[in-house]
Design an enzyme around this catalytic site. Sequence first.
Site, PDB file in Angstrom:
ATOM      1  N   LYS A 253      29.864  29.583  32.241  1.00 11.11           N
ATOM      2  CA  LYS A 253      30.780  30.431  33.120  1.00 11.11           C
ATOM      3  C   LYS A 253      31.512  32.101  31.749  1.00 11.11           C
ATOM      4  O   LYS A 253      32.523  31.716  30.735  1.00 11.11           O
ATOM      5  CB  LYS A 253      32.083  30.591  33.841  1.00 11.11           C
ATOM      6  CG  LYS A 253      32.519  31.412  34.606  1.00 11.11           C
ATOM      7  CD  LYS A 253      33.337  30.606  35.189  1.00 11.11           C
ATOM      8  CE  LYS A 253      34.442  31.642  35.992  1.00 11.11           C
ATOM      9  NZ  LYS A 253      36.296  30.805  36.465  1.00 11.11           N
ATOM     10  N   ASP A 258      38.826  38.012  34.473  1.00  9.72           N
ATOM     11  CA  ASP A 258      39.033  37.687  35.865  1.00  9.72           C
ATOM     12  C   ASP A 258      40.437  38.267  36.879  1.00  9.72           C
ATOM     13  O   ASP A 258      41.116  37.771  35.922  1.00  9.72           O
ATOM     14  CB  ASP A 258      38.868  36.437  36.433  1.00  9.72           C
ATOM     15  CG  ASP A 258      38.854  36.090  37.677  1.00  9.72           C
ATOM     16  OD1 ASP A 258      38.452  36.734  38.619  1.00  9.72           O
ATOM     17  OD2 ASP A 258      39.002  34.807  38.008  1.00  9.72           O
ATOM     18  N   LYS A 265      44.668  38.432  42.155  1.00  6.63           N
ATOM     19  CA  LYS A 265      45.970  37.317  41.654  1.00  6.63           C
ATOM     20  C   LYS A 265      46.884  37.933  41.353  1.00  6.63           C
ATOM     21  O   LYS A 265      47.128  38.906  40.732  1.00  6.63           O
ATOM     22  CB  LYS A 265      45.470  36.767  40.064  1.00  6.63           C
ATOM     23  CG  LYS A 265      43.568  35.991  39.923  1.00  6.63           C
ATOM     24  CD  LYS A 265      43.785  35.729  38.528  1.00  6.63           C
ATOM     25  CE  LYS A 265      41.993  35.301  38.305  1.00  6.63           C
ATOM     26  NZ  LYS A 265      41.859  33.909  38.829  1.00  6.63           N
ATOM     27  N   ASP A 276      38.331  33.426  31.218  1.00  9.48           N
ATOM     28  CA  ASP A 276      37.245  32.806  31.593  1.00  9.48           C
ATOM     29  C   ASP A 276      36.255  32.689  30.843  1.00  9.48           C
ATOM     30  O   ASP A 276      35.421  32.835  32.240  1.00  9.48           O
ATOM     31  CB  ASP A 276      38.101  34.189  33.190  1.00  9.48           C
ATOM     32  CG  ASP A 276      37.612  32.949  34.750  1.00  9.48           C
ATOM     33  OD1 ASP A 276      37.811  31.882  34.527  1.00  9.48           O
ATOM     34  OD2 ASP A 276      37.424  33.777  34.923  1.00  9.48           O
ATOM     35  N   ASP A 335      38.149  34.717  44.195  1.00  8.22           N
ATOM     36  CA  ASP A 335      38.700  34.478  43.568  1.00  8.22           C
ATOM     37  C   ASP A 335      37.790  33.759  42.818  1.00  8.22           C
ATOM     38  O   ASP A 335      38.107  32.466  41.571  1.00  8.22           O
ATOM     39  CB  ASP A 335      40.669  34.368  43.426  1.00  8.22           C
ATOM     40  CG  ASP A 335      41.372  34.256  42.231  1.00  8.22           C
ATOM     41  OD1 ASP A 335      40.263  35.110  41.135  1.00  8.22           O
ATOM     42  OD2 ASP A 335      41.610  33.500  42.229  1.00  8.22           O
ATOM     43  N   GLU A 337      34.463  33.094  41.747  1.00  4.80           N
ATOM     44  CA  GLU A 337      33.659  34.284  41.497  1.00  4.80           C
ATOM     45  C   GLU A 337      32.983  33.351  40.396  1.00  4.80           C
ATOM     46  O   GLU A 337      32.264  33.648  40.556  1.00  4.80           O
ATOM     47  CB  GLU A 337      34.323  35.340  41.199  1.00  4.80           C
ATOM     48  CG  GLU A 337      34.721  35.052  39.419  1.00  4.80           C
ATOM     49  CD  GLU A 337      35.770  34.652  39.569  1.00  4.80           C
ATOM     50  OE1 GLU A 337      36.223  34.025  38.131  1.00  4.80           O
ATOM     51  OE2 GLU A 337      36.847  34.234  40.154  1.00  4.80           O
ATOM     52  N   ARG A 339      31.985  30.344  40.287  1.00  3.35           N
ATOM     53  CA  ARG A 339      30.958  28.890  41.233  1.00  3.35           C
ATOM     54  C   ARG A 339      30.258  30.223  40.700  1.00  3.35           C
ATOM     55  O   ARG A 339      28.410  30.210  41.418  1.00  3.35           O
ATOM     56  CB  ARG A 339      30.823  28.484  42.257  1.00  3.35           C
ATOM     57  CG  ARG A 339      32.141  29.325  43.287  1.00  3.35           C
ATOM     58  CD  ARG A 339      33.278  28.702  44.087  1.00  3.35           C
ATOM     59  NE  ARG A 339      34.234  28.017  43.843  1.00  3.35           N
ATOM     60  CZ  ARG A 339      35.235  27.507  44.168  1.00  3.35           C
ATOM     61  NH1 ARG A 339      35.327  27.237  45.065  1.00  3.35           N
ATOM     62  NH2 ARG A 339      36.422  27.094  42.927  1.00  3.35           N
TER      63      ARG A 339
END
Length: 507
Positions: A253, A258, A265, A276, A335, A337, A339
């Site tokens: 990933k 993020d 967030k 991230d 959030d 994201e 996946r």
Amino acid sequence: MNFDLIPLDRSELARHPADALVLLLPEGAAGAGKDALSTFIAQAQASGDLDTQAGKCLQAWKVAGVAARRVLLVGCGDGSAARIRKAVAAAVTALRDAPVKHLVLALPETAASAGVQAAVLAAADASYVYTTTQSKPEPRKLRQLSLAVADVEASRDALARASAMVQGVELAKEWANRPGNHATPTHLAQAAQALAKGVSRMRCEVLGPKEVEKLGMGAFMAVAQGTHEPLRFIVLRYDGADKAQAPVVLVGKGITFDSGGISIKPAAEMDEMKFDMSGAASVLGVFRALAELKPALNVVGLIPACENLPDGRAVKPGDVVTSMSGQTIEILNTDAEGRLVLCDALTYAERFKPRAVVDIATLTGACMIALGGVRSGLFSSSDALARALQDAGEAAHDLCWRMPLDDDYAEGLKTRFADVANVAGRAAGAVTAAKFLQRFAGKFDWAHLDIAGTAWKSGAAKGATGRPVPLLLTYLLNTAPTEPRTAEAAGKGKAKQASNPAKNRAA
């Protein structure tokens, strides 16, 4: 840092020039002998100042008859690799503020290959310094680590493997530690290209927005549409075996920052969302180690890299997108994201006809709540693959724990408006995230490592850990037909690491 091996002989060690000498002493260690070091150990034992509990240190300055200016007696408990790791970390930390460039580290006589690897990794981790974005950086002080071992020849392969692992871990740390404006998707792509350049068995291909759109990666594109930074889909290949050998595919990933998108967030600690892309960084780290070791196996690395930011073009809660697999996804939370970028990468992985696919992601806070920072979460559709990864984690002291994948957990992902929703409820959030990914991994043996709790540390020790590079590399090497050795390790008995591999290898 450079590493080399020297014989474990206390008389010779006493004469060996170094800034510091560390002797790891297991339970029952004795100061038998008339040499200066044995005499010092015996005196420490007699006075009651020597504690062989793992990590306990006794430091002395200019011991009579010893060339090294500083001598540390450090307990290592039962002498196991885990206790050696703890002891070395304590010793190097104790010396961190001292002007120690060359350290001699004497392992217990019983230390095997696992102990050598544990010592090298612990020393590198405890002495690591991030400098890239500092105006007046203070570089790493420790430059040379000489390991004193009972059998030099028998330890050469372990040292070569450990040195390569350190290079991979530190490259992963470097890129995960860089702030988002110094680690954009374009920067990551350039780092991957630089990594493959000049390595005969390695190549890199970078796909941009047009190529990704042509592939139909609608889920990946949806995440990236709220930022001005163009997405990059990075394809690394290491071809160390015959073409007939099916590769292992690693999917990392690569969300380089993020914000959560429209489902933004909280502001507190949002700066840590630069981490991230730690999954992507770990893939780069593994390939750095493969370039050094050149094992006889085939590996593919896939990194979907983009930012997740909110603007007028950003994907909205309730939007439905079509993934590369053709499945439609209702995005209930922007959030969630990771996946979304991973699912398209998993579909892309099918073209390699892999024998196994492992995705690595800082995917859910729920996994961090479940397992903390000790073990990564492991999910897998294959018992054999799960066992291999868990065994590799135990051997590398990069632990994971298998989590469930019962079909009942997928109930919360059902929606009236698409084939699947990207989130379920709060309960079992790490599991439902894995169940989402599993929908796109049905054509191969698959495992998912949720590293949200293990990829970095917060607070005063804030920074990337480089995990799970040791786990992944150990798993890959365990599948290779022969133990890899570098040419330098075979010829000279030394394994060297650049003082800053990221600056040497990355753009």
